[in-house]
Design a protein around this motif. Structure first.
Motif, PDB file in Angstrom:
ATOM      1  N   LEU A   1      -4.293  -1.334  -3.177  1.00  0.00           N
ATOM      2  CA  LEU A   1      -3.452  -2.448  -2.652  1.00  0.00           C
ATOM      3  C   LEU A   1      -2.948  -3.307  -3.495  1.00  0.00           C
ATOM      4  CD1 LEU A   1      -4.738  -3.933   0.697  1.00  0.00           C
ATOM      5  CD2 LEU A   1      -4.484  -5.444  -1.356  1.00  0.00           C
TER       6      LEU A   1
ATOM      7  N   ASN B   1      -2.462   5.054  -4.626  1.00  0.00           N
ATOM      8  CA  ASN B   1      -3.293   4.475  -3.453  1.00  0.00           C
ATOM      9  C   ASN B   1      -3.456   3.315  -3.875  1.00  0.00           C
ATOM     10  OD1 ASN B   1      -5.653   4.791  -5.778  1.00  0.00           O
ATOM     11  ND2 ASN B   1      -5.877   6.942  -4.621  1.00  0.00           N
TER      12      ASN B   1
ATOM     13  N   ASN C   1       0.829  -1.071  -0.006  1.00  0.00           N
ATOM     14  CA  ASN C   1      -0.098  -0.008  -0.093  1.00  0.00           C
ATOM     15  C   ASN C   1       0.904   1.305   0.090  1.00  0.00           C
ATOM     16  OD1 ASN C   1      -1.450   2.303   1.805  1.00  0.00           O
ATOM     17  ND2 ASN C   1      -3.011   1.133   0.716  1.00  0.00           N
TER      18      ASN C   1
END
Length: 219
Positions: free
Chosen positions: A116, A114, A45
């Motif tokens: 994941l 941003n 992340n």
């Protein structure tokens, strides 16, 4: 043959075993598609990396999202690891694997602000990059040259696919590929022959500078 594989490829076997154990633990703790679980086990992340959690540049290679993800990566690592570990040697493969992971995850962190991501594919692309390096360096070896070309075609097909499939970490794959290619030169392949010293030094300098620039940009 199977017994010889485990004996001759301890790094590959260990890497696969670790990611399988991690996957089972994630499954027991809430599922490998659960965002909270993924973050707890070290998924990538960008915000958390920039906040100082630098271990996330390495841990994502052991974290996978869903059964299909770990199955494909484990099978791919099984076969490419067979070649890389035998041609480069155990510790050199380990260096290539984790340098590729760091390069891929750094570029991913820089490119993607941003979200994941997780998976061994950044490092696996690095192994492909290392084999392409062998194909370039030892092109007089017909078997190595042919395999290098086959892996290059496979990489190109994968990257083209990445462009059209949502959710794929293209930056991570490209970073890992380049990182593995340069790391292959940096560590050399004495089992195959001599790698030009100038090329080794140049590749090492480019690799180190590239990682430093990305590190600075990310931090």
């Amino acid at each position: 043959m199977q017994a010889n594989y485990w004996k001759n490829n301890p790094v590959t076997v260990s890497l696969i075993a670790i990611q399988v154990v991690v996957f089972l633990m994630m499954t027991m703790m809430g599922g490998s598609t659960n965002t909270v679980v993924l973050l707890k086990f070290g998924a990538l992340n960008a915000s958390l990396v920039q906040a100082g959690q630098w271990w996330r540049l390495i841990t994502p290679v052991f974290v996978h999202i869903g059964f299909a993800h770990i199955l494909i990566n484990s099978i791919t690592l099984y076969f490419i690891g067979l070649y890389i570990e035998q041609l480069f040697g155990h510790w050199r493969m380990l260096v290539i694997y984790f340098v590729s992971a760091i390069a891929g995850n750094l570029l991913s962190t820089f490119w993607i602000s941003n979200g994941l991501s997780a998976g061994a594919s950044t490092a696996i692309f690095g192994l492909f990059g290392a084999f392409i390096m062998l194909g370039v360096t030892f092109r007089e070896n017909q078997a190595i040259r042919m395999l290098g070309r086959q892996f290059l075609i496979l990489v190109v097909l994968n990257i083209v696919t990445d462009l059209f499939v949502p959710g794929i970490d293209l930056a991570g794959h490209l970073g890992g590929l380049v990182g593995g290619f340069l790391a292959g030169y940096a560590v050399g392949a004495p089992r195959l022959g001599h790698v030009n010293s100038v090329e080794r030094v140049l590749a090492t300098v480019v690799l180190v500078l590239g990682l430093l620039v990305l590190f600075v940009k990310v931090s």
